[in-house]
Motif scaffolding. Structure first.
Motif, PDB file in Angstrom:
ATOM      1  N   LEU A   1       0.877  -1.150  -0.151  1.00  5.30           N
ATOM      2  CA  LEU A   1      -0.125   0.025   0.010  1.00  5.30           C
ATOM      3  C   LEU A   1       1.000   1.250   0.169  1.00  5.30           C
ATOM      4  N   ALA A   2       0.243   2.360  -0.370  1.00  3.25           N
ATOM      5  CA  ALA A   2       0.921   3.434  -0.305  1.00  3.25           C
ATOM      6  C   ALA A   2       1.860   4.097   0.580  1.00  3.25           C
ATOM      7  N   ASN A   3       1.127   3.989   1.780  1.00  6.71           N
ATOM      8  CA  ASN A   3       1.697   4.589   3.197  1.00  6.71           C
ATOM      9  C   ASN A   3       0.938   4.121   4.124  1.00  6.71           C
ATOM     10  N   ALA A   4       1.416   4.327   5.620  1.00  3.97           N
ATOM     11  CA  ALA A   4       1.031   3.811   6.762  1.00  3.97           C
ATOM     12  C   ALA A   4      -0.555   4.147   6.950  1.00  3.97           C
ATOM     13  N   ALA A   5      -0.904   5.385   6.374  1.00  7.85           N
ATOM     14  CA  ALA A   5      -2.359   5.621   6.582  1.00  7.85           C
ATOM     15  C   ALA A   5      -3.199   4.904   5.805  1.00  7.85           C
ATOM     16  N   GLU A   6      -2.732   4.521   4.677  1.00  3.60           N
ATOM     17  CA  GLU A   6      -3.631   3.646   3.804  1.00  3.60           C
ATOM     18  C   GLU A   6      -3.645   2.349   4.518  1.00  3.60           C
TER      19      GLU A   6
ATOM     20  N   VAL B   1      -9.553 -11.381  10.492  1.00  2.00           N
ATOM     21  CA  VAL B   1      -8.503 -10.612  10.932  1.00  2.00           C
ATOM     22  C   VAL B   1      -7.636 -11.895  11.642  1.00  2.00           C
ATOM     23  N   LEU B   2      -6.183 -11.836  11.409  1.00  2.00           N
ATOM     24  CA  LEU B   2      -5.146 -12.514  11.828  1.00  2.00           C
ATOM     25  C   LEU B   2      -4.079 -11.579  12.546  1.00  2.00           C
ATOM     26  N   GLN B   3      -4.282 -10.564  12.200  1.00  2.00           N
ATOM     27  CA  GLN B   3      -3.090  -9.366  12.726  1.00  2.00           C
ATOM     28  C   GLN B   3      -3.796  -8.004  12.476  1.00  2.00           C
ATOM     29  N   GLU B   4      -3.992  -7.338  13.974  1.00  2.00           N
ATOM     30  CA  GLU B   4      -4.514  -5.853  13.572  1.00  2.00           C
ATOM     31  C   GLU B   4      -3.294  -4.964  12.863  1.00  2.00           C
ATOM     32  N   PRO B   5      -3.591  -3.812  12.628  1.00  2.00           N
ATOM     33  CA  PRO B   5      -2.309  -3.079  12.099  1.00  2.00           C
ATOM     34  C   PRO B   5      -1.521  -2.817  13.157  1.00  2.00           C
ATOM     35  N   THR B   6      -0.200  -3.004  13.042  1.00  2.00           N
ATOM     36  CA  THR B   6       0.900  -3.071  13.711  1.00  2.00           C
ATOM     37  C   THR B   6       2.096  -2.450  12.874  1.00  2.00           C
ATOM     38  N   ASP B   7       3.281  -1.941  13.733  1.00  2.00           N
ATOM     39  CA  ASP B   7       4.585  -1.580  12.955  1.00  2.00           C
ATOM     40  C   ASP B   7       5.568  -2.458  13.297  1.00  2.00           C
ATOM     41  N   MET B   8       6.204  -3.043  12.223  1.00  2.00           N
ATOM     42  CA  MET B   8       6.898  -4.219  12.185  1.00  2.00           C
ATOM     43  C   MET B   8       8.186  -3.731  11.749  1.00  2.00           C
ATOM     44  N   GLU B   9       9.161  -4.390  11.628  1.00  2.00           N
ATOM     45  CA  GLU B   9      10.603  -4.154  10.845  1.00  2.00           C
ATOM     46  C   GLU B   9      10.557  -3.530   9.695  1.00  2.00           C
ATOM     47  N   PHE B  10       9.550  -4.155   8.917  1.00  2.00           N
ATOM     48  CA  PHE B  10       9.237  -3.913   7.460  1.00  2.00           C
ATOM     49  C   PHE B  10       8.440  -2.820   7.110  1.00  2.00           C
ATOM     50  N   GLY B  11       7.589  -2.314   8.288  1.00  2.00           N
ATOM     51  CA  GLY B  11       6.820  -1.588   7.938  1.00  2.00           C
ATOM     52  C   GLY B  11       5.458  -1.590   8.502  1.00  2.00           C
ATOM     53  N   ARG B  12       4.382  -0.503   8.467  1.00  2.00           N
ATOM     54  CA  ARG B  12       3.107  -0.854   9.103  1.00  2.00           C
ATOM     55  C   ARG B  12       2.553  -1.984   8.145  1.00  2.00           C
ATOM     56  N   THR B  13       1.556  -3.074   8.999  1.00  2.00           N
ATOM     57  CA  THR B  13       1.004  -4.003   8.130  1.00  2.00           C
ATOM     58  C   THR B  13      -0.166  -4.604   8.995  1.00  2.00           C
TER      59      THR B  13
ATOM     60  N   PHE C   1      -1.388  -6.949   3.989  1.00  2.00           N
ATOM     61  CA  PHE C   1      -1.131  -5.683   3.461  1.00  2.00           C
ATOM     62  C   PHE C   1      -0.199  -5.015   4.128  1.00  2.00           C
ATOM     63  N   TYR C   2       0.586  -4.156   3.505  1.00  2.00           N
ATOM     64  CA  TYR C   2       1.559  -3.432   4.186  1.00  2.00           C
ATOM     65  C   TYR C   2       2.313  -2.267   3.428  1.00  2.00           C
ATOM     66  N   ASN C   3       2.923  -1.259   4.335  1.00  2.00           N
ATOM     67  CA  ASN C   3       3.523  -0.200   3.636  1.00  2.00           C
ATOM     68  C   ASN C   3       5.103  -0.335   4.019  1.00  2.00           C
ATOM     69  N   PRO C   4       5.990  -0.736   3.164  1.00  2.00           N
ATOM     70  CA  PRO C   4       7.402  -0.833   3.451  1.00  2.00           C
ATOM     71  C   PRO C   4       7.890   0.811   3.921  1.00  2.00           C
ATOM     72  N   PRO C   5       8.838   0.725   4.738  1.00  2.00           N
ATOM     73  CA  PRO C   5       9.392   1.924   5.113  1.00  2.00           C
ATOM     74  C   PRO C   5      10.219   2.776   4.139  1.00  2.00           C
ATOM     75  N   VAL C   6      10.212   3.902   4.162  1.00  2.00           N
ATOM     76  CA  VAL C   6      10.914   4.885   3.065  1.00  2.00           C
ATOM     77  C   VAL C   6      12.167   4.768   3.362  1.00  2.00           C
TER      78      VAL C   6
END
Length: 121
Positions: free
Chosen positions: A71-76, A91-103, A116-121
């Protein structure tokens, strides 16, 4: 060689097709009683094949791998989670920040994982 097709073996192709149509917002390009195929921009394809029709017969179980959707960004990530969880997707995992981004992660009708994830920039 460039792989371009992922096939999930499913118990009910109609149920799984409806799930992925709703989840991804696209219709399959091919459909039969035992198979459906989605094609994504860039050429990657997702096939849903009835476990009863696969040859040779399927011996493994589901849930041992995941399909990842960037996805485009963490807000998305949070916006898409709100929409999909409100629609009743498991839902298996609610939104959380992990080492590879928000997911976050959902399960399809066969317990295959969709992240679904947003990789960090």
């Amino acid at each position: 060689m460039t792989p371009n097709l992922i096939i999930l073996y499913v118990a009910d192709p109609d149920c799984s097709t409806a799930f992925y149509e709703n989840l991804l917002g696209i219709a399959p390009v091919e459909r039969s009683p035992a198979f459906a195929m989605f094609v994504f921009p860039g050429g990657i394809k997702l096939g849903l094949w009835s476990r009863k029709a696969v040859e040779p017969a399927v011996t493994g179980s589901t849930g041992a791998f995941e399909i990842d959707v960037p996805l485009a960004n963490a807000a998305e990530v949070d916006t898409v989670f709100a929409r999909l969880s409100a629609a009743g997707h498991p839902v298996l995992q609610e939104p959380t920040d992990m080492e590879f981004g928000r997911t976050f992660m959902l399960a399809d009708p066969d317990q295959n994982r969709v992240r679904f994830y947003n990789p960090p920039v």
